[in-house]
Design an enzyme around this catalytic site. Sequence first.
Site, PDB file in Angstrom:
ATOM      1  CG  ASP A  79      -6.530  -1.659  -2.225  1.00 50.69           C
ATOM      2  OD1 ASP A  79      -6.635  -2.962  -2.502  1.00 50.69           O
ATOM      3  OD2 ASP A  79      -5.679  -1.332  -1.275  1.00 50.69           O
ATOM      4  CG  ASP A 127      -2.138  -1.136   1.230  1.00 49.29           C
ATOM      5  OD1 ASP A 127      -2.612  -1.234   0.132  1.00 49.29           O
ATOM      6  OD2 ASP A 127      -2.401  -1.664   2.387  1.00 49.29           O
TER       7      ASP A 127
END
Length: 169
Positions: free
Chosen positions: A141, A123
């Site tokens: 995402d 991330d």
Amino acid sequence: MSRRPALKPFFLIAVLFALADQVIKQIVDKTFSLGDSLAVLPGFFNLVYLRNSGGAFSILDGLPPLWGRLFFICATLAALAFVLYLYRSHPPGNLWGRAGMILVFGGGLGNLVDRVAYGEVIDYLLFYYGQYHWPAFNLADSGITVGVGLMIVDLLRSSPESASAKGSG
């Protein structure tokens, strides 16, 4: 009789989206050390380098590493198969629905590569205000989230209630 949508454009766009996600993740991995943060818009947005072994919002992050990895790989494969099944058996009625399914598939594919390669997802996007932080996320995402939103819009626009409202007006 509805015609099944072609798979070639579906896979091509989804794979390109997953590839873009992977390129960004590799740049982050080569540029940052794990845990690093760079303020882009101070007080609002940072580029970070984090890894998430759990699901969305770090759900099930505490699973033993092998079990967590296997669980999320299997869950992602099942989700990808379901999206592909929906795309072929119940084709979306418009471009928004098709784009939504492609984004969900491409995002799932991008995160699946991380799960297989690292056992966790990289991330790098972090939005916050003061002490309030949205969990860090990545392009994959974002594709999943936007794609689900587009699928919901398509579903609502093509629901029997909206069709009968159009017909009665």
